[in-house]
Design a protein around this motif. Structure first.
Motif, PDB file in Angstrom:
ATOM      1  N   CYS A 113     -16.749  -2.766   9.938  1.00  0.00           N
ATOM      2  CA  CYS A 113     -15.918  -2.151   8.888  1.00  0.00           C
ATOM      3  C   CYS A 113     -16.633  -2.300   7.540  1.00  0.00           C
ATOM      4  O   CYS A 113     -16.951  -3.419   7.121  1.00  0.00           O
ATOM      5  N   TYR A 159     -15.646  -2.097   4.596  1.00  0.00           N
ATOM      6  CA  TYR A 159     -14.896  -2.847   3.564  1.00  0.00           C
ATOM      7  C   TYR A 159     -15.038  -4.349   3.804  1.00  0.00           C
ATOM      8  O   TYR A 159     -15.023  -5.138   2.867  1.00  0.00           O
ATOM      9  N   PHE A 160     -15.193  -4.735   5.054  1.00  0.00           N
ATOM     10  CA  PHE A 160     -15.449  -6.146   5.381  1.00  0.00           C
ATOM     11  C   PHE A 160     -16.801  -6.568   4.804  1.00  0.00           C
ATOM     12  O   PHE A 160     -16.962  -7.692   4.313  1.00  0.00           O
ATOM     13  N   ALA A 208     -10.859  -5.389  -0.881  1.00  0.00           N
ATOM     14  CA  ALA A 208      -9.833  -6.257  -0.298  1.00  0.00           C
ATOM     15  C   ALA A 208      -9.953  -6.200   1.220  1.00  0.00           C
ATOM     16  O   ALA A 208     -10.052  -5.119   1.806  1.00  0.00           O
ATOM     17  N   CYS A 209      -9.927  -7.368   1.850  1.00  0.00           N
ATOM     18  CA  CYS A 209     -10.092  -7.421   3.310  1.00  0.00           C
ATOM     19  C   CYS A 209      -9.378  -8.653   3.848  1.00  0.00           C
ATOM     20  O   CYS A 209      -9.767  -9.783   3.555  1.00  0.00           O
ATOM     21  N   ASN A 210      -8.348  -8.410   4.649  1.00  0.00           N
ATOM     22  CA  ASN A 210      -7.589  -9.520   5.250  1.00  0.00           C
ATOM     23  C   ASN A 210      -8.410 -10.358   6.207  1.00  0.00           C
ATOM     24  O   ASN A 210      -8.098 -11.521   6.450  1.00  0.00           O
ATOM     25  N   LYS A 211      -9.430  -9.761   6.788  1.00  0.00           N
ATOM     26  CA  LYS A 211     -10.264 -10.501   7.746  1.00  0.00           C
ATOM     27  C   LYS A 211     -11.162 -11.488   6.998  1.00  0.00           C
ATOM     28  O   LYS A 211     -11.375 -12.605   7.424  1.00  0.00           O
ATOM     29  N   CYS A 238      -5.966  -4.718   2.651  1.00  0.00           N
ATOM     30  CA  CYS A 238      -6.945  -4.020   3.494  1.00  0.00           C
ATOM     31  C   CYS A 238      -7.294  -2.698   2.832  1.00  0.00           C
ATOM     32  O   CYS A 238      -6.516  -1.752   2.865  1.00  0.00           O
ATOM     33  N   ALA A 258      -9.419  -0.650   3.777  1.00  0.00           N
ATOM     34  CA  ALA A 258      -9.683   0.430   4.734  1.00  0.00           C
ATOM     35  C   ALA A 258      -8.460   1.339   4.860  1.00  0.00           C
ATOM     36  O   ALA A 258      -8.615   2.550   5.074  1.00  0.00           O
ATOM     37  N   HIS A 266     -12.549   3.630  12.525  1.00  0.00           N
ATOM     38  CA  HIS A 266     -11.594   2.544  12.773  1.00  0.00           C
ATOM     39  C   HIS A 266     -10.777   2.747  14.053  1.00  0.00           C
ATOM     40  O   HIS A 266     -10.940   3.723  14.769  1.00  0.00           O
ATOM     41  N   ALA A 300      -2.197  -5.143   9.305  1.00  0.00           N
ATOM     42  CA  ALA A 300      -3.088  -6.043   8.565  1.00  0.00           C
ATOM     43  C   ALA A 300      -4.557  -5.669   8.704  1.00  0.00           C
ATOM     44  O   ALA A 300      -5.364  -5.955   7.815  1.00  0.00           O
ATOM     45  N   CYS A 301      -4.931  -5.026   9.809  1.00  0.00           N
ATOM     46  CA  CYS A 301      -6.361  -4.743  10.049  1.00  0.00           C
ATOM     47  C   CYS A 301      -6.520  -3.645  11.098  1.00  0.00           C
ATOM     48  O   CYS A 301      -5.857  -3.676  12.140  1.00  0.00           O
ATOM     49  N   ILE A 302      -7.433  -2.719  10.817  1.00  0.00           N
ATOM     50  CA  ILE A 302      -7.657  -1.588  11.728  1.00  0.00           C
ATOM     51  C   ILE A 302      -9.123  -1.522  12.171  1.00  0.00           C
ATOM     52  O   ILE A 302      -9.619  -0.480  12.591  1.00  0.00           O
ATOM     53  N   ALA A 303      -9.818  -2.673  12.067  1.00  0.00           N
ATOM     54  CA  ALA A 303     -11.251  -2.686  12.391  1.00  0.00           C
ATOM     55  C   ALA A 303     -11.485  -2.605  13.897  1.00  0.00           C
ATOM     56  O   ALA A 303     -10.596  -2.905  14.695  1.00  0.00           O
TER      57      ALA A 303
END
Ligand SMILES: Cc1cc2nc3c(=O)[nH]c(=O)nc-3n(C[C@H](O)[C@H](O)[C@H](O)COP(=O)(O)OP(=O)(O)OC[C@H]3O[C@@H](n4cnc5c(N)ncnc54)[C@H](O)[C@@H]3O)c2cc1C
Ligand code: SF4
Length: 352
Positions: free
Chosen positions: A119, A121-122, A128-131, A138, A140, A148, A156-159
């Motif tokens: 991802c 964005y990671f 911003a990245c929750n991971k 997030c 993304a 994705h 929270a996350c679509i990676a």
């Protein structure tokens, strides 16, 4: 780059002891980890360089017929091991479709299993990245989501998980051997990676300090060797991660499917085993209409996580192609996806 300790143990026991320090990370070949450190995405306090642990470099056949692959076996060495490629051709094909020849010569089995999501964005500490930072949000979501997830994602996350290797491993019931402070344990490859839920920072079932020492393919997985394929759709012909991929294995008797295995890559935060599709295929004729029903079932719960609805028909069509290609029989060479223009033996599964 941030300051960190560096240790280079020569045994698994020493490595596990060294990795018990808070913030420690194992370093295999570093093709993923060092990129992340240079980009300030991860900041380990200690690197435990396992690259010199000789006991992790072997491919061996055990007394019960299982094949055990050490965590430091290189991706290229495994793909070009003639006996391995003959017995587990879809795994070899997946390895050869990954990255470039140079990367495959360096990348290790353990590192491939635990490589981080791609991802964008990671990888960008300004996003911003929750991971990367739990609770941060997030970027993304509402951003560029063409790569994705369409299965198993959460708010929270679509990676997605980027590994090719993991997809046929999941299909073939591979087992991961793990060493930690309290001894050795085993988990199914299919259970190694976690869906994001509300804790996307937790990507695997590994506890802090636990190390992958080997991956095992059960003897029974050889039953699929004659009808097995890994197909990968990517944005260019080499050096690119899967948009979607599919590993298919069949046991066919008198034109009917006796057993089926199917897993997808590029669609979720883990390699996605399609159990319901496998159940539907068993006992059916190896024909296009059967493959279409299997593909429909495999994607039944899929939904876009942004502007990536195209992945669903793409995955559906790839499943049908992978099953049809598997039904035709495993080729001795992979015709469709040359591994890399730089490979000396593009597409070769094993010496003819
Ligand atoms: C340009 C590019 C293209 C790529 N394309 C593809 C592709 O198409 N398909 C694909 O599948 N991959 C692709 N990759 C990813 C590549 O396969 C991985 O970088 C590689 O497999 C990681 O292996 P490594 O040994 O270098 O791991 P490292 O970078 O050393 O480690 C990766 C992670 O695993 C952890 N780790 C490593 N070994 C162990 C262990 N034994 N136990 C516990 N933790 C461990 C590390 O702490 C780290 O978090 C690509 C990479 C690049 C740079
Ligand atoms: S999709 Fe996951 S990895 Fe990507 S920015 Fe969102 S939380 Fe981070």
């Amino acid at each position: 780059m941030n300051r960190f300790d560096y240790v280079k143990p020569s045994t698994v026991a020493e490595a596990v002891a060294a990795a018990s320090a808070p913030g420690a990370a194992y370093l295999a070949s570093g093709t993923n980890l060092l990129d992340l450190m240079k980009g300030n995405v991860v900041r380990p306090a200690r690197l435990v360089d396992i690259s010199q642990i000789k006991e992790l470099t072997r491919i061996e056949t055990l007394g019960n017929g299982d094949v055990r692959i050490g965590a430091l076996v290189r991706n290229a060495d495994l793909a070009h091991d003639a006996a391995f490629a003959r017995d587990f051709p879809a795994v070899a094909e997946a390895l050869l479709s990954g990255a470039s020849a140079q990367l495959r010569n360096a990348a290790t089995v353990g590192g491939n299993l635990l490589q981080r999501t791609r991802c964008a964005y990671f990888y960008d500490p300004a996003s911003a990245c929750n991971k990367r930072a739990p609770g941060a949000g997030c970027d993304a979501r509402g951003g560029d989501t063409h790569q994705h997830a369409v299965l198993g994602w959460s708010e929270a996350c679509i990676a997605t998980n980027p590994s090719d290797f993991c997809v046929p491993l999941a299909a073939l019931d591979a087992i991961v051997e793990i060493e930690g402070g309290s001894g050795r344990r085993e988990v199914a490859l299919e259970a190694l990676h976690l869906l994001p839920g509300t804790t996307p920072e937790r990507e695997t079932v590994l506890a802090p300090g636990e190390m992958i020492v080997a991956v095992r393919l059960p003897a029974a997985a050889r039953a699929f060797a004659r009808h097995a394929r890994y197909l990968k759709v990517r944005e260019r012909n080499s050096y690119a991660f899967a948009v979607v991929s599919a590993a298919a294995g069949l046991v066919i008797e008198n034109g009917a499917i006796k057993h089926a295995r199917l897993a997808l890559g590029g669609v979720a935060a883990k390699p996605w085993r399609a159990h319901q599709a496998e159940a539907l295929l068993a006992g059916q004729p190896a024909m296009p209409h059967t493959f279409q029903q299997a593909a429909d079932i495999a994607l039944r719960d899929a939904k876009p996580s942004g502007d990536n609805a195209h992945k669903i028909p793409l995955a559906r069509s790839l499943i049908m192609r992978a099953l049809a290609a598997a039904a035709q029989g495993t080729p001795s060479r992979v015709p469709a996806l040359p591994a890399s223009p730089f490979s000396a033996v593009p597409g070769a599964l094993h010496d003819a």
